[in-house]
Scaffold this motif. Structure first.
Motif, PDB file in Angstrom:
ATOM      1  N   THR A  19       0.833  -1.208   0.000  1.00 54.40           N
ATOM      2  CA  THR A  19       0.000   0.000   0.000  1.00 54.40           C
ATOM      3  C   THR A  19       0.859   1.247   0.000  1.00 54.40           C
ATOM      4  OG1 THR A  19      -1.724  -1.204   1.208  1.00 54.40           O
ATOM      5  CG2 THR A  19      -1.878   1.198   1.181  1.00 54.40           C
ATOM      6  N   THR A  28      -0.889   7.818   1.565  1.00 53.65           N
ATOM      7  CA  THR A  28      -1.573   6.710   2.244  1.00 53.65           C
ATOM      8  C   THR A  28      -2.176   7.221   3.545  1.00 53.65           C
ATOM      9  OG1 THR A  28      -0.024   5.089   1.330  1.00 53.65           O
ATOM     10  CG2 THR A  28      -1.302   4.420   3.253  1.00 53.65           C
ATOM     11  N   GLN A  31      -7.069   5.336   6.900  1.00 47.73           N
ATOM     12  CA  GLN A  31      -8.218   4.598   6.369  1.00 47.73           C
ATOM     13  C   GLN A  31      -7.813   3.689   5.212  1.00 47.73           C
ATOM     14  OE1 GLN A  31     -11.313   4.664   7.855  1.00 47.73           O
ATOM     15  NE2 GLN A  31     -11.592   2.871   6.531  1.00 47.73           N
ATOM     16  N   ASP A  32      -6.888   4.153   4.372  1.00 49.80           N
ATOM     17  CA  ASP A  32      -6.374   3.295   3.295  1.00 49.80           C
ATOM     18  C   ASP A  32      -5.767   2.023   3.867  1.00 49.80           C
ATOM     19  OD1 ASP A  32      -7.029   5.102   1.244  1.00 49.80           O
ATOM     20  OD2 ASP A  32      -5.111   6.146   1.429  1.00 49.80           O
ATOM     21  N   VAL A  34      -6.350   0.671   6.886  1.00 49.79           N
ATOM     22  CA  VAL A  34      -7.409  -0.129   7.517  1.00 49.79           C
ATOM     23  C   VAL A  34      -8.162  -0.927   6.460  1.00 49.79           C
ATOM     24  CG1 VAL A  34      -9.642   0.052   8.682  1.00 49.79           C
ATOM     25  CG2 VAL A  34      -7.672   1.323   9.565  1.00 49.79           C
ATOM     26  N   ASP A  35      -8.506  -0.263   5.366  1.00 50.31           N
ATOM     27  CA  ASP A  35      -9.227  -0.950   4.289  1.00 50.31           C
ATOM     28  C   ASP A  35      -8.382  -2.064   3.675  1.00 50.31           C
ATOM     29  OD1 ASP A  35     -11.353   0.760   4.702  1.00 50.31           O
ATOM     30  OD2 ASP A  35     -10.844   2.094   3.032  1.00 50.31           O
ATOM     31  N   ALA A  36      -7.101  -1.773   3.446  1.00 49.31           N
ATOM     32  CA  ALA A  36      -6.234  -2.772   2.822  1.00 49.31           C
ATOM     33  C   ALA A  36      -6.010  -3.967   3.737  1.00 49.31           C
ATOM     34  CB  ALA A  36      -4.894  -2.138   2.450  1.00 49.31           C
ATOM     35  N   GLY A  38      -7.995  -4.932   6.186  1.00 44.58           N
ATOM     36  CA  GLY A  38      -9.236  -5.603   6.547  1.00 44.58           C
ATOM     37  C   GLY A  38      -9.458  -5.698   8.041  1.00 44.58           C
ATOM     38  N   ASN A  40      -9.984  -3.157  11.884  1.00 40.93           N
ATOM     39  CA  ASN A  40     -10.380  -1.824  12.330  1.00 40.93           C
ATOM     40  C   ASN A  40      -9.163  -1.052  12.843  1.00 40.93           C
ATOM     41  OD1 ASN A  40      -9.951  -2.592  15.087  1.00 40.93           O
ATOM     42  ND2 ASN A  40     -11.995  -3.533  15.117  1.00 40.93           N
ATOM     43  N   ARG A  41      -9.358   0.222  13.110  1.00 35.61           N
ATOM     44  CA  ARG A  41      -8.240   1.077  13.495  1.00 35.61           C
ATOM     45  C   ARG A  41      -7.603   0.623  14.809  1.00 35.61           C
ATOM     46  NH1 ARG A  41      -8.537   7.157  11.464  1.00 35.61           N
ATOM     47  NH2 ARG A  41      -9.607   6.844   9.487  1.00 35.61           N
TER      48      ARG A  41
END
Length: 214
Positions: A19, A28, A31-32, A34-36, A38, A40-41
């Motif tokens: 990423t 980056t 949130q990028d 976290v999404d990558a 999979g 949570n923060r």
């Protein structure tokens, strides 16, 4: 009831590394990541710390992988300069098969994080030293094999190769294969020229006049 998939920090670090390689550090967001990943923060922070902490870990992982590739590809007892050419062209091939031409995390980091980020700067310099060491080991073999002149300054040539490689990684983002191969061969022609000069002078690094005087 199916068990939840177990979190694999090693696999997650590789995802984070890719990423950052695609987007850069500033590009980056948390949130990028976290999404990558999979997750949570709170899970990300618990596993890796802050975004910056995760970036440093990604740099270390990437640098370790790159040094291992260099040491593996450049090792052996055979001719050294063909191995060097194949190694450099492996970067070209990898870049040209990447549709996004994301390039090298270290190269991006040098341009983006040095010198404003001292911790990243230290890791990036260490990564470049690791590449220099791998090149130096290969060049020592080349000199011992007679592929380089006996007096070749291996350390200086290794540093040249590190610099050339970084430039190559930048140009991979825009140039075509023919351009990049020509650049590699032009760089290596300097070494072949030194070897030819040594052979013409009798292979001992001395000029014909010096040998006649001796």
């Amino acid at each position: 009831m199916a068990r939840p998939k177990e979190f694999d920090p090693h696999a997650a670090l590789k995802v984070a590394m890719e990423t950052f390689r695609r987007r850069g550090y500033e590009g980056t967001s948390v949130q990028d990541l976290v999404d990558a990943l999979g997750i949570n923060r709170s899970s990300m922070y618990a596993a890796f710390g802050s975004k910056h902490d995760l970036y440093l870990k990604a740099l270390e992982r990437y640098s370790t992988d790159e040094k291992a590739k260099a040491e593996n590809d450049l090792a052996g007892d055979g001719p050294a300069l063909p191995a060097l050419r194949a190694f450099l062209l492996s970067y070209v091939d990898a870049a040209l098969t990447d549709p996004e031409r994301n390039g090298c995390l270290v190269t991006h980091g040098v341009m983006e994080r040095v010198p404003c980020d001292p911790e990243a700067t230290a890791r990036l310099r260490a990564a470049l030293r690791g590449m220099e060491d791998a090149y130096a080991a290969l060049l020592l073999r080349a000199r011992a094999n007679g592929e380089l002149a006996p007096g070749t300054d291996v350390k200086s040539v290794a540093r040249f190769l590190v610099t050339f490689t970084q430039g190559l990684r930048v140009m991979e983002k825009t140039a075509d294969r023919e351009y990049l191969i020509e650049a590699v061969d032009q760089a290596l022609s300097v070494f072949r020229g030194k070897s030819a000069d040594a052979a013409d002078s009798g292979g001992d690094g001395a000029t014909p006049d010096e040998r006649a005087d001796g």
